[in-house]
Design a protein around this motif. Structure first.
Motif, PDB file in Angstrom:
ATOM      1  N   ASP A 115     -22.271 -26.186  22.169  1.00 19.97           N
ATOM      2  CA  ASP A 115     -21.470 -25.797  21.043  1.00 19.97           C
ATOM      3  C   ASP A 115     -20.537 -24.442  22.372  1.00 19.97           C
ATOM      4  O   ASP A 115     -20.040 -23.632  21.920  1.00 19.97           O
ATOM      5  CB  ASP A 115     -21.608 -24.974  20.262  1.00 19.97           C
ATOM      6  CG  ASP A 115     -22.158 -25.645  19.186  1.00 19.97           C
ATOM      7  OD1 ASP A 115     -21.245 -26.586  19.506  1.00 19.97           O
ATOM      8  OD2 ASP A 115     -23.163 -25.588  18.034  1.00 19.97           O
ATOM      9  N   GLY A 116     -20.590 -24.988  23.683  1.00 20.04           N
ATOM     10  CA  GLY A 116     -19.536 -24.205  24.687  1.00 20.04           C
ATOM     11  C   GLY A 116     -20.646 -23.167  25.159  1.00 20.04           C
ATOM     12  O   GLY A 116     -20.401 -21.946  25.978  1.00 20.04           O
ATOM     13  N   GLU A 117     -22.621 -23.300  25.324  1.00 22.64           N
ATOM     14  CA  GLU A 117     -23.228 -22.379  25.738  1.00 22.64           C
ATOM     15  C   GLU A 117     -23.906 -23.342  26.219  1.00 22.64           C
ATOM     16  O   GLU A 117     -24.551 -24.433  26.002  1.00 22.64           O
ATOM     17  CB  GLU A 117     -23.493 -21.609  24.203  1.00 22.64           C
ATOM     18  CG  GLU A 117     -22.891 -20.921  23.249  1.00 22.64           C
ATOM     19  CD  GLU A 117     -24.091 -20.162  22.375  1.00 22.64           C
ATOM     20  OE1 GLU A 117     -23.772 -18.869  22.280  1.00 22.64           O
ATOM     21  OE2 GLU A 117     -25.182 -20.839  21.957  1.00 22.64           O
ATOM     22  N   VAL A 118     -24.762 -22.940  27.176  1.00 22.88           N
ATOM     23  CA  VAL A 118     -26.100 -23.262  28.373  1.00 22.88           C
ATOM     24  C   VAL A 118     -26.962 -22.023  27.633  1.00 22.88           C
ATOM     25  O   VAL A 118     -27.187 -20.659  27.360  1.00 22.88           O
ATOM     26  CB  VAL A 118     -25.875 -22.504  29.428  1.00 22.88           C
ATOM     27  CG1 VAL A 118     -27.108 -23.251  29.585  1.00 22.88           C
ATOM     28  CG2 VAL A 118     -24.699 -23.820  30.582  1.00 22.88           C
ATOM     29  N   ARG A 119     -27.908 -22.991  27.000  1.00 24.37           N
ATOM     30  CA  ARG A 119     -29.655 -22.272  26.100  1.00 24.37           C
ATOM     31  C   ARG A 119     -30.601 -22.520  26.895  1.00 24.37           C
ATOM     32  O   ARG A 119     -30.733 -24.396  27.409  1.00 24.37           O
ATOM     33  CB  ARG A 119     -29.390 -22.736  25.123  1.00 24.37           C
ATOM     34  CG  ARG A 119     -28.573 -22.487  24.140  1.00 24.37           C
ATOM     35  CD  ARG A 119     -28.540 -23.154  22.670  1.00 24.37           C
ATOM     36  NE  ARG A 119     -27.064 -22.646  21.643  1.00 24.37           N
ATOM     37  CZ  ARG A 119     -26.948 -22.896  20.624  1.00 24.37           C
ATOM     38  NH1 ARG A 119     -28.504 -23.566  19.938  1.00 24.37           N
ATOM     39  NH2 ARG A 119     -25.981 -22.434  19.806  1.00 24.37           N
ATOM     40  N   GLY A 169     -22.605 -11.877  29.526  1.00 26.40           N
ATOM     41  CA  GLY A 169     -21.923 -11.563  28.262  1.00 26.40           C
ATOM     42  C   GLY A 169     -22.667 -12.366  26.549  1.00 26.40           C
ATOM     43  O   GLY A 169     -22.248 -13.278  26.250  1.00 26.40           O
ATOM     44  N   GLY A 170     -23.944 -12.788  27.476  1.00 28.63           N
ATOM     45  CA  GLY A 170     -25.011 -13.762  26.549  1.00 28.63           C
ATOM     46  C   GLY A 170     -25.313 -12.912  25.295  1.00 28.63           C
ATOM     47  O   GLY A 170     -25.290 -11.374  25.578  1.00 28.63           O
ATOM     48  N   PRO A 181     -22.165 -17.867  27.497  1.00 28.77           N
ATOM     49  CA  PRO A 181     -21.054 -18.340  27.531  1.00 28.77           C
ATOM     50  C   PRO A 181     -20.872 -19.367  28.835  1.00 28.77           C
ATOM     51  O   PRO A 181     -21.320 -19.281  29.614  1.00 28.77           O
ATOM     52  CB  PRO A 181     -19.740 -17.896  27.471  1.00 28.77           C
ATOM     53  CG  PRO A 181     -20.938 -16.838  27.420  1.00 28.77           C
ATOM     54  CD  PRO A 181     -22.233 -16.773  27.675  1.00 28.77           C
ATOM     55  N   LEU A 182     -20.502 -21.086  29.035  1.00 27.15           N
ATOM     56  CA  LEU A 182     -20.466 -21.876  29.708  1.00 27.15           C
ATOM     57  C   LEU A 182     -20.060 -21.889  30.904  1.00 27.15           C
ATOM     58  O   LEU A 182     -20.151 -21.589  31.908  1.00 27.15           O
ATOM     59  CB  LEU A 182     -19.872 -22.884  28.594  1.00 27.15           C
ATOM     60  CG  LEU A 182     -20.307 -24.345  30.261  1.00 27.15           C
ATOM     61  CD1 LEU A 182     -21.155 -24.687  30.134  1.00 27.15           C
ATOM     62  CD2 LEU A 182     -19.713 -25.827  29.702  1.00 27.15           C
TER      63      LEU A 182
END
Length: 80
Positions: free
Chosen positions: A18-22, A55-56, A75-76
């Motif tokens: 969903d547009g994030e790196v986790r 921003g994470g 955020p990606l």
């Protein structure tokens, strides 16, 4: 992980969702109560501050005897 959790094993992963790196690290060690972590534990505080600066979010799940899971969501566009 070995020093803090008492576990000799940990799982580490990186996913794009969903547009994030986790990024996550989890163990089956001794765990702890995150609400009881005081100011003497600057490692967790420092990790959260660094993640939030870009921003994470840092998510922490743990309980005594249940191990620990730390997840960082960035955020990606920050991770690129």
């Amino acid at each position: 992980v070995a020093r803090h959790s008492g576990s000799s094993r940990a799982a580490v992963g990186v996913l794009e969702v969903d547009g994030e790196v986790r990024i996550f690290v989890e163990d089956e060690g001794r765990g702890f109560d995150p609400k009881a972590v005081g100011l003497g534990h600057q490692g967790l505080v420092g990790m959260r501050e660094r993640v939030e600066l870009v921003g994470g979010r840092l998510l922490l799940e743990s309980a005594p005897g249940e191990g620990t899971r730390v997840q960082v969501r960035l955020p990606l566009e920050v991770a690129a």
